[in-house]
Scaffold this motif. Structure first.
Motif, mmCIF file in Angstrom:
data_model
loop_
_atom_site.group_PDB
_atom_site.id
_atom_site.type_symbol
_atom_site.label_atom_id
_atom_site.label_comp_id
_atom_site.label_asym_id
_atom_site.label_seq_id
_atom_site.Cartn_x
_atom_site.Cartn_y
_atom_site.Cartn_z
ATOM 1 N N THR A 65 0.830 -1.203 0.000
ATOM 2 C CA THR A 65 0.000 0.000 0.000
ATOM 3 C C THR A 65 0.871 1.263 0.000
ATOM 4 O OG1 THR A 65 -0.187 -0.197 2.411
ATOM 5 C CG2 THR A 65 -2.018 -1.057 1.086
ATOM 6 N N GLY A 66 2.018 1.211 0.676
ATOM 7 C CA GLY A 66 2.922 2.355 0.663
ATOM 8 C C GLY A 66 3.508 2.618 -0.714
ATOM 9 N N LEU A 67 3.915 1.533 -1.400
ATOM 10 C CA LEU A 67 4.470 1.673 -2.748
ATOM 11 C C LEU A 67 3.429 2.232 -3.716
ATOM 12 C CD1 LEU A 67 6.454 -1.678 -2.989
ATOM 13 C CD2 LEU A 67 7.452 0.611 -2.908
ATOM 14 N N LEU A 68 2.217 1.677 -3.656
ATOM 15 C CA LEU A 68 1.155 2.168 -4.545
ATOM 16 C C LEU A 68 0.805 3.617 -4.240
ATOM 17 C CD1 LEU A 68 -1.387 -0.798 -4.852
ATOM 18 C CD2 LEU A 68 0.200 0.059 -6.580
ATOM 19 N N SER A 69 0.762 3.966 -2.961
ATOM 20 C CA SER A 69 0.464 5.340 -2.577
ATOM 21 C C SER A 69 1.487 6.294 -3.176
ATOM 22 C CB SER A 69 0.449 5.473 -1.055
ATOM 23 O OG SER A 69 0.323 6.830 -0.680
ATOM 24 N N GLN A 70 2.764 5.907 -3.107
ATOM 25 C CA GLN A 70 3.796 6.798 -3.601
ATOM 26 C C GLN A 70 3.749 6.955 -5.123
ATOM 27 O OE1 GLN A 70 5.434 8.704 -1.811
ATOM 28 N NE2 GLN A 70 6.876 9.573 -3.270
ATOM 29 N N VAL A 71 3.540 5.855 -5.851
ATOM 30 C CA VAL A 71 3.530 5.964 -7.305
ATOM 31 C C VAL A 71 2.312 6.771 -7.779
ATOM 32 C CG1 VAL A 71 2.249 3.850 -7.896
ATOM 33 C CG2 VAL A 71 4.038 4.675 -9.418
ATOM 34 N N LEU A 72 1.175 6.612 -7.100
ATOM 35 C CA LEU A 72 -0.002 7.409 -7.463
ATOM 36 C C LEU A 72 0.204 8.883 -7.140
ATOM 37 C CD1 LEU A 72 -3.022 5.148 -6.421
ATOM 38 C CD2 LEU A 72 -1.943 5.395 -8.661
ATOM 39 N N LEU A 182 5.378 19.898 -0.164
ATOM 40 C CA LEU A 182 6.290 19.808 0.976
ATOM 41 C C LEU A 182 6.111 18.473 1.691
ATOM 42 C CD1 LEU A 182 8.401 21.342 2.639
ATOM 43 C CD2 LEU A 182 6.531 22.268 4.024
ATOM 44 N N GLY A 183 4.853 18.043 1.846
ATOM 45 C CA GLY A 183 4.593 16.755 2.484
ATOM 46 C C GLY A 183 5.220 15.606 1.719
ATOM 47 N N MET A 184 5.106 15.635 0.403
ATOM 48 C CA MET A 184 5.725 14.589 -0.420
ATOM 49 C C MET A 184 7.241 14.580 -0.254
ATOM 50 S SD MET A 184 3.490 15.006 -3.898
ATOM 51 C CE MET A 184 4.550 13.896 -4.804
ATOM 52 N N ALA A 185 7.842 15.773 -0.204
ATOM 53 C CA ALA A 185 9.298 15.855 -0.032
ATOM 54 C C ALA A 185 9.731 15.280 1.308
ATOM 55 C CB ALA A 185 9.748 17.310 -0.152
ATOM 56 N N PHE A 186 8.931 15.470 2.360
ATOM 57 C CA PHE A 186 9.273 14.932 3.677
ATOM 58 C C PHE A 186 9.140 13.410 3.730
ATOM 59 C CE2 PHE A 186 8.370 18.927 6.457
ATOM 60 C CZ PHE A 186 9.513 19.518 5.918
ATOM 61 N N VAL A 187 8.233 12.857 2.938
ATOM 62 C CA VAL A 187 7.989 11.409 2.961
ATOM 63 C C VAL A 187 9.072 10.632 2.214
ATOM 64 C CG1 VAL A 187 6.426 9.618 2.096
ATOM 65 C CG2 VAL A 187 5.502 11.599 3.313
#
Length: 463
Positions: A65-72, A182-187
C-alpha cells in the motif's frame, strides 16, 4: 436583423495528432508505473509473504500500500504539470478530476500503509505498544520527517473535501494545497534510505526516473515556461472596465500575442504583479476574440483575487500560464452549435461567438442569469446577434431548484424546454459553462434530449 455575413464553409481543424499521442503515452506511462510497482513488490517476496508465510502478511500489505500510494502521488503531480500536449488533448478539467481522484486514492493507501505498520508493530510488542509506536513514527530513521509529511498531506486532503472547500477562500485553499508538495518531499527520504524496495540498481533507476521526471515536468512547464512566455510577451494591464455591479473586464496589452496561439474558449492562469497575493495564480477565460496586441478577461468580483484585480492600476505587469482549455471551435463536429451559459460562464462564449465559423441561424446562445442588473455583455451579445444572425435566448431569474438548469418561472421539464428552444439539439455541438450543479443539470437534460457524449463540451467554474 438585416446584416448578412458570408462565411467560407471550411471547418476548424481537428486537434493535431501530436497532443493525442503524448496524452496516450502519458496514460500508458501511468499504467506501466503501477504495473512495475506491483512487480517490484511481488519480486521482493510480496506474493510469498502474502500467500505462503502468513506471519508476514501485515508487513507485506503495508509495504504494498505504501508503494502504490507513492507511485499514485507521483502520477498525481505529473498529471497537473501542465504539459501542453496533454492539456490540449485531455483538457484541464479532465486532468484536474484525474489529479483529484489519484490524490484521494494515494491518500487512502497511505492511511492503510500507516495503520497496517502500526498494527504490525503493536502486535509484535503488545506490552510495549506505546514505545513501539514512538519508534515507528518518531525515532526510527527518517520516520519523524515521514510523519510530518503525512500530516501535511492529511491536512491538504481534508481541506480538499467539498464541504470544507466551501468554507475556505480560494486563496487560503490554494496556499494549503501547495503544502502537499512539501509533504511529499518529507515522505521521500524514509523510502529511499529505509525502503526495502529501493536498494537494487534497476529499482533505483525506476524510482529516480519517476521522481526526477515529475520534478522536471513541474519545473519546465509550471515555472520556466510561464516565466519565459511572460517575459517574451510583456503583458500589462491596459484598462479595467466595469461591466455590471458584480463583474468587470481587464484589457491586457502585450507584444506579438498571436504567437501564443490562443483560441477563443480558452483560459490563462494570471498573476498580477504589484498587488497583494500576486504569487497565487487565478484562472480566467478570455472574453473577446484574441488579437495580435491584446487579450480581454472578465471576472466576477467574488473572492480576494478578483477584488484585488478590480483595483489594478494600468501599466501593472502580468504573469501568465497558458493558454489552457479544450472548449474551442476545434472540437466541433457539426455545422450548428448551441451554447448554454450561467452567470460569468458567458465569458468564453462571448469570444467563441465572435470568431467561430457558422452561418446565419446556425448558432444559438441560451444565457441564464439571476437578474438583468447582473447580466454580462447584454449589449455586445445583442450586437453580435444582429450582425451574425445568432439566436439569443435570455433566461433571467433564480434557479427553479438545485436539480434544474431553468429559472423558477419557466414551465415544463428541463428536457422539454431544451428541446423546445433547440428542436434539433441532437444534431448540434453543445457547449456549456457555469457552476458545477447547474452544469450537471444541463448535461443530464442534453443527454436525455439525444445529445451524444462526444458532442457535449463543458467547462465548470469551480476549484
Amino acid at each position: 436583423m438585416t446584416a448578412t455575413v458570408t462565411l467560407h464553409r471550411t471547418r476548424s481543424a481537428a486537434p493535431s495528432w501530436v497532443p493525442q499521442l503524448v496524452a496516450d503515452l502519458m496514460g500508458l506511462l501511468a499504467i506501466a508505473a503501477v504495473v512495475v510497482t506491483t512487480w517490484i513488490w511481488a519480486r521482493n517476496g510480496g506474493l510469498l509473504q502474502t500467500f505462503v508465510y502468513p506471519e508476514y502478511l501485515l508487513e507485506s500489505q503495508a509495504l504494498y500500500t505504501g508503494l502504490l500510494s507513492q507511485v499514485l502521488m507521483i502520477l498525481m503531480v505529473l498529471f497537473m504539470a501542465r504539459i501542453p500536449w496533454v492539456e490540449q488533448s485531455w483538457g484541464h478539467d479532465v486532468l484536474a478530476r484525474r489529479h483529484k481522484w489519484l490524490g484521494y486514492a494515494s491518500f487512502w493507501l497511505a492511511i492503510a500503509h500507516t495503520l497496517l505498520f502500526a498494527y504490525n508493530r503493536v502486535e509484535r510488542e503488545p506490552s510495549e505498544w506505546a514505545g513501539a509506536l514512538l519508534h515507528l513514527f518518531v525515532t526510527d530513521p527518517w520516520m519523524l520527517w515521514a510523519t510530518i509529511g503525512t500530516l501535511l498531506i492529511v491536512a491538504v486532503v481534508v481541506t480538499s473535501i467539498q464541504i470544507a472547500r466551501r468554507r475556505l477562500r480560494y486563496e487560503s485553499w490554494h496556499l494549503l494545497h501547495l503544502y502537499s508538495y512539501l509533504g511529499m518531499a518529507f515522505v521521500v527520504p524514509h523510502e529511499i534510505f529505509d525502503g526495502t524496495h529501493f536498494h537494487t540498481a534497476w529499482t533505483q533507476i525506476f524510482w529516480w526516473s519517476l521522481y526526477f521526471g515529475s520534478l522536471a515536468a513541474v519545473l519546465i512547464w509550471r515555472v520556466a515556461l510561464p516565466l519565459w512566455v511572460s517575459w517574451r510577451h510583456r503583458l500589462v494591464v491596459d484598462e479595467v472596465i466595469a461591466e455590471t455591479p458584480s463583474a468587470f473586464s481587464i484589457v491586457l496589452r502585450g507584444r506579438r500575442l498571436d504567437r501564443l496561439r490562443t483560441k477563443s474558449g480558452q483560459f490563462f492562469i494570471f498573476r498580477f504583479l504589484g498587488s497583494p497575493g500576486w504569487t497565487r495564480g487565478n484562472p480566467y477565460s478570455i472574453s473577446a476574440a484574441p488579437t495580435r496586441d491584446d487579450l480581454r478577461i472578465t471576472l466576477e468580483a467574488g473572492g480576494d483575487g478578483a477584488v484585488r484585480a478590480r483595483n489594478l492600476i494600468p501599466g501593472s505587469r502580468v504573469l501568465i500560464e497558458g493558454p489552457y482549455g479544450t472548449m474551442t471551435a476545434a472540437r466541433r463536429r457539426h455545422p450548428k452549435m448551441v451554447m448554454l451559459a450561467a452567470g460569468v460562464g458567458i465569458t468564453p462564449f462571448r469570444a467563441l461567438l465572435e470568431d467561430s465559423e457558422y452561418g446565419p441561424g446556425e448558432a444559438t446562445l441560451i444565457y441564464r442569469y439571476t437578474n438583468h442588473e447582473h447580466a454580462i455583455f447584454l449589449a455586445e451579445l445583442s450586437e453580435l446577434a444582429e450582425r451574425r444572425r445568432i439566436e439569443l435566448v435570455f433566461l433571467p431569474g433564480r434557479r427553479r431548484d438545485d436539480g434544474s438548469w431553468l429559472p423558477a418561472d419557466v414551465d415544463g421539464s428541463d428536457v422539454d424546454v431544451l428541446k423546445t428552444l433547440v428542436p434539433d439539439i441532437a444534431d448540434r455541438d453543445v457547449f456549456a459553462c457555469g457552476p458545477v450543479p447547474w452544469l450537471k443539470a444541463v448535461h443530464r437534460a442534453a443527454h436525455r434530449a439525444g445529445v451524444k457524449a462526444r458532442d457535449f463540451h463543458e467547462e465548470d467554474y469551480a476549484w
